[in-house]
Design a protein around this motif. Structure first.
Motif, PDB file in Angstrom:
ATOM      1  N   PHE A  73      44.632  33.185  43.155  1.00  0.00           N
ATOM      2  CA  PHE A  73      44.729  34.548  42.646  1.00  0.00           C
ATOM      3  C   PHE A  73      46.126  35.085  42.916  1.00  0.00           C
ATOM      4  O   PHE A  73      46.896  34.510  43.660  1.00  0.00           O
ATOM      5  CB  PHE A  73      43.641  35.462  43.206  1.00  0.00           C
ATOM      6  CG  PHE A  73      43.775  35.783  44.680  1.00  0.00           C
ATOM      7  CD1 PHE A  73      44.302  36.985  45.106  1.00  0.00           C
ATOM      8  CD2 PHE A  73      43.334  34.881  45.635  1.00  0.00           C
ATOM      9  CE1 PHE A  73      44.408  37.283  46.454  1.00  0.00           C
ATOM     10  CE2 PHE A  73      43.425  35.167  46.979  1.00  0.00           C
ATOM     11  CZ  PHE A  73      43.966  36.373  47.399  1.00  0.00           C
TER      12      PHE A  73
ATOM     13  N   THR B 198      43.209  41.715  39.973  1.00  0.00           N
ATOM     14  CA  THR B 198      43.635  40.337  39.802  1.00  0.00           C
ATOM     15  C   THR B 198      42.504  39.564  39.153  1.00  0.00           C
ATOM     16  O   THR B 198      41.378  40.061  39.061  1.00  0.00           O
ATOM     17  CB  THR B 198      44.029  39.695  41.159  1.00  0.00           C
ATOM     18  OG1 THR B 198      44.687  38.455  40.916  1.00  0.00           O
ATOM     19  CG2 THR B 198      42.828  39.482  42.061  1.00  0.00           C
TER      20      THR B 198
ATOM     21  N   VAL C  68      40.626  35.937  39.632  1.00  0.00           N
ATOM     22  CA  VAL C  68      40.467  34.813  40.548  1.00  0.00           C
ATOM     23  C   VAL C  68      39.994  33.600  39.765  1.00  0.00           C
ATOM     24  O   VAL C  68      39.067  33.708  38.956  1.00  0.00           O
ATOM     25  CB  VAL C  68      39.446  35.150  41.651  1.00  0.00           C
ATOM     26  CG1 VAL C  68      39.199  33.945  42.551  1.00  0.00           C
ATOM     27  CG2 VAL C  68      39.894  36.356  42.455  1.00  0.00           C
TER      28      VAL C  68
END
Length: 108
Positions: A22, A44, A46
């Protein structure tokens, strides 16, 4: 052209054979310049094994991690210590997986 300060990092991990990756942009955690500026939300994506999911990254000193909410009220929590030791856990499944991570500094 001189390189600017590093404000972004990619966290790369081996979690017992499953790759986890990430991105953290430190600019998301900077204090607002103006009090009228809307709050910034760090986000973000992942990549974990064959899965991809959105998460909220965090920085606490040199500790990095993320929290992600899933279906049915599950919470996935990932914490990486400064020495690279990491744990990913899922509240509903009751899983806890350990691993080792490195950080790649990304210049903007």
């Amino acid at each position: 052209m001189a390189a600017g300060p590093v404000s972004a990092e990619t966290v790369l991990c081996d979690m017992q054979g499953a790759a986890l990756e990430f991105f953290i942009d430190r600019n998301h955690f900077a204090a607002p310049v103006d009090a009228n500026e809307p709050p910034r939300r760090a986000a973000t994506v992942v990549s974990y094994g064959t899965q991809q999911f959105p998460a909220t990254p965090f920085l606490i000193g040199d500790t990095r991690g993320f929290e992600a909410e899933g279906k049915g009220g599950t919470t996935t929590l990932f914490v990486m210590q400064p020495n690279g030791d990491a744990v990913v856990s899922n509240s509903l499944a009751g899983t806890r997986i350990t691993g080792k991570c490195t950080i790649r500094k990304d210049e903007k």
